[in-house]
Design a protein around this motif. Sequence first.
Motif, PDB file in Angstrom:
ATOM      1  N   ALA A 125       0.751  -1.024  -0.008  1.00 44.90           N
ATOM      2  CA  ALA A 125      -0.035  -0.054  -0.039  1.00 44.90           C
ATOM      3  C   ALA A 125       0.806   1.187  -0.057  1.00 44.90           C
ATOM      4  O   ALA A 125       0.588   2.427  -0.792  1.00 44.90           O
ATOM      5  CB  ALA A 125      -0.798  -0.009   1.397  1.00 44.90           C
ATOM      6  N   ALA A 126       2.036   1.353   0.716  1.00 48.19           N
ATOM      7  CA  ALA A 126       3.002   2.414   0.877  1.00 48.19           C
ATOM      8  C   ALA A 126       3.471   2.625  -0.510  1.00 48.19           C
ATOM      9  O   ALA A 126       3.672   3.732  -1.091  1.00 48.19           O
ATOM     10  CB  ALA A 126       3.891   2.257   2.066  1.00 48.19           C
ATOM     11  N   LYS A 127       3.905   1.433  -1.252  1.00 43.82           N
ATOM     12  CA  LYS A 127       4.518   1.595  -2.553  1.00 43.82           C
ATOM     13  C   LYS A 127       3.751   2.403  -3.640  1.00 43.82           C
ATOM     14  O   LYS A 127       3.795   3.041  -4.356  1.00 43.82           O
ATOM     15  CB  LYS A 127       5.043   0.307  -3.106  1.00 43.82           C
ATOM     16  CG  LYS A 127       6.225  -0.232  -2.064  1.00 43.82           C
ATOM     17  CD  LYS A 127       6.881  -1.428  -2.699  1.00 43.82           C
ATOM     18  CE  LYS A 127       8.060  -1.843  -2.222  1.00 43.82           C
ATOM     19  NZ  LYS A 127       8.663  -3.173  -2.756  1.00 43.82           N
ATOM     20  N   ALA A 128       2.328   1.687  -3.600  1.00 45.78           N
ATOM     21  CA  ALA A 128       1.261   2.131  -4.471  1.00 45.78           C
ATOM     22  C   ALA A 128       0.661   3.386  -4.092  1.00 45.78           C
ATOM     23  O   ALA A 128      -0.214   3.950  -4.725  1.00 45.78           O
ATOM     24  CB  ALA A 128       0.236   1.075  -4.682  1.00 45.78           C
ATOM     25  N   LYS A 129       0.984   4.067  -3.004  1.00 44.95           N
ATOM     26  CA  LYS A 129       0.404   5.327  -2.575  1.00 44.95           C
ATOM     27  C   LYS A 129      -1.013   5.166  -2.375  1.00 44.95           C
ATOM     28  O   LYS A 129      -1.830   6.080  -2.673  1.00 44.95           O
ATOM     29  CB  LYS A 129       1.021   6.490  -3.273  1.00 44.95           C
ATOM     30  CG  LYS A 129       2.569   6.821  -3.330  1.00 44.95           C
ATOM     31  CD  LYS A 129       2.969   7.837  -4.069  1.00 44.95           C
ATOM     32  CE  LYS A 129       4.422   8.127  -4.151  1.00 44.95           C
ATOM     33  NZ  LYS A 129       4.869   9.158  -5.041  1.00 44.95           N
TER      34      LYS A 129
END
Length: 591
Positions: A125-129
């Motif tokens: 989720a963090a990588k995909a913002k």
Amino acid sequence: MTTDQILLFSLFGVVFAMLIWGRWRYDLIAFVALIIALVLGLVPTNLAFSGFGHPATVIIALVLIVSRGLVNSGAVDLITRKLTALDLKLSGHIAAMSGLGAIFSAFMNNVAALALLMPVDLQAAAKAKRAPRLTLMPLAFATILGGLITLIGTPPNIIIASYREEALGEPFGMFDFAPVGLVCATVGILFVAIIGWRLIPGIRDAKSPTGELLDLEGYLAELVVPEESPAIGKLVRDLDDTADDNDVAVVGLVRRHKRLAGQARNVEIRAGDLLVVDASPKAIDQFRGALKLEFDGEKRHEKTASGGMVLSEVVVPKDCRIDGRSAISLRLLSRHSVTLLGVSRQGKKFRDRVRHLDIEAGDILLLLGPSDRVPEVATWLGCLPLAERGLSVTQYKRAWLATGIFAAAIAVASFGGLYLAVALAIVVVAYVALDIVPIQEVYHQVEWPVIVLLGSMIPLGAALEASGGTALIAGGIVYLTSGLSTMAVLFVLMLVVMTLSDVLNNTATAVIGAPIALDIATRLGVSPDPFLMAVAVAASCAFLTPIGHKNNTLIMGPGGYKFGDYWRMGLPLEILVIAVAVPAIMFFWPL
């Protein structure tokens, strides 16, 4: 109703109310209820603590320890690493994570499966913002559904199987739950991945808390390149994709005790080199597994660490023993068998070798060593331990060994060669003997509140059955459905049990529901198996509230969910599960 029935129903009513209120822990409430029942003479004294020696209780405890062993060996991480490397769209990511969660949950405790995959999902989720609330609830629900597939996937299945053995002389087998469980899990996951996640409130304007969760101190650490590493022969820059997949930055290379200039991007990696990386402890461990690297001093630790190796984070106060000195000057590894694996200095970079670096007050150190030595050495250094973050050293070299032992035990138990509890006990003994699960970790892996809850509720459930209380409930269900088909009776039974499971712990619901199912089948003159299977499915499928299943509770904070958020996806999912489970049960378990 008799006096005993009135007292027991009143006691269960108070337990239900207290659990819904949530002021006190569920295990304390259940244990106090058991004591009250003993004082009132509702539970015979000789059966007071029979629940703690019940096969269901023992199996649940063993499954939790085995789950820890599969994690420690890296068997689970080998699979999740492949998934996180894929660049999937949101629906594809939810489908892939949900499917993986269901598979894990089928063969290990579903709470453990979620605990393993939740950090992976947060990282994605963090990588995909994107906000993690989009994906955490589907993942939690999928791990619950996956537990339906096998005997050991979820506690209600174990309880129902044990109750069948007591009542009918033979338990359900390891894969007896699979036909119905697979149908429910497949349909449920398809719903979650295609439609369900869109029903979660606030998905467009939710603020993502992943930054706070993942904003962990990055350490500069050194990893040894052994002869069997696939990194050998590659340029440092060729590791970028693997590094990105594991949230690691490769910032340098050490050869013959000297750090090469710059980041050595165009240098070919050789055996014996040290890669300098910047990452969180968990990311360092995962990167090490992906490229078959080693921690500095790892082989030496393996010879001396009879209780397993641990990672520990400590902060350096002013004027402590290591302030202004280096690890090598203190002979940390040679004399104390502890490696200074990494140093975090408020984001500042440094060129010195980690063990040659003069440590400053305020630095955070990542120590690696035997579990019985690290705390002692940290105290000797004068450092203060940080809050425990569950860091562990993954033993990737034992992944296939751990998996093979577990698979062999399950296979033998499935074909009747060993009783399941005995087979799982053998796995635990093997894991401890091989140091896959260090002996001092064994008791820490058991979720004692669940054990106390189950040990307390089993005698209470038996007392309700002995008093005729379950027969009253069964009679009420049969009366309400008189003139209707058996399928309608199954539907009502699942509805009642599923409603109870949304406000109770699923283990308690299964304990209460099993005798009710048997009594209904007896009254109707049909096989009890369809009704027991209906209770197993319904007791596990608690999707309306965060208190019905521990997996729902685990995601509440990281996902930023409110109490009323669950029913929006949970209600249609529960309806769907009943709609597909009833005909599936009727087909696979004829009356």
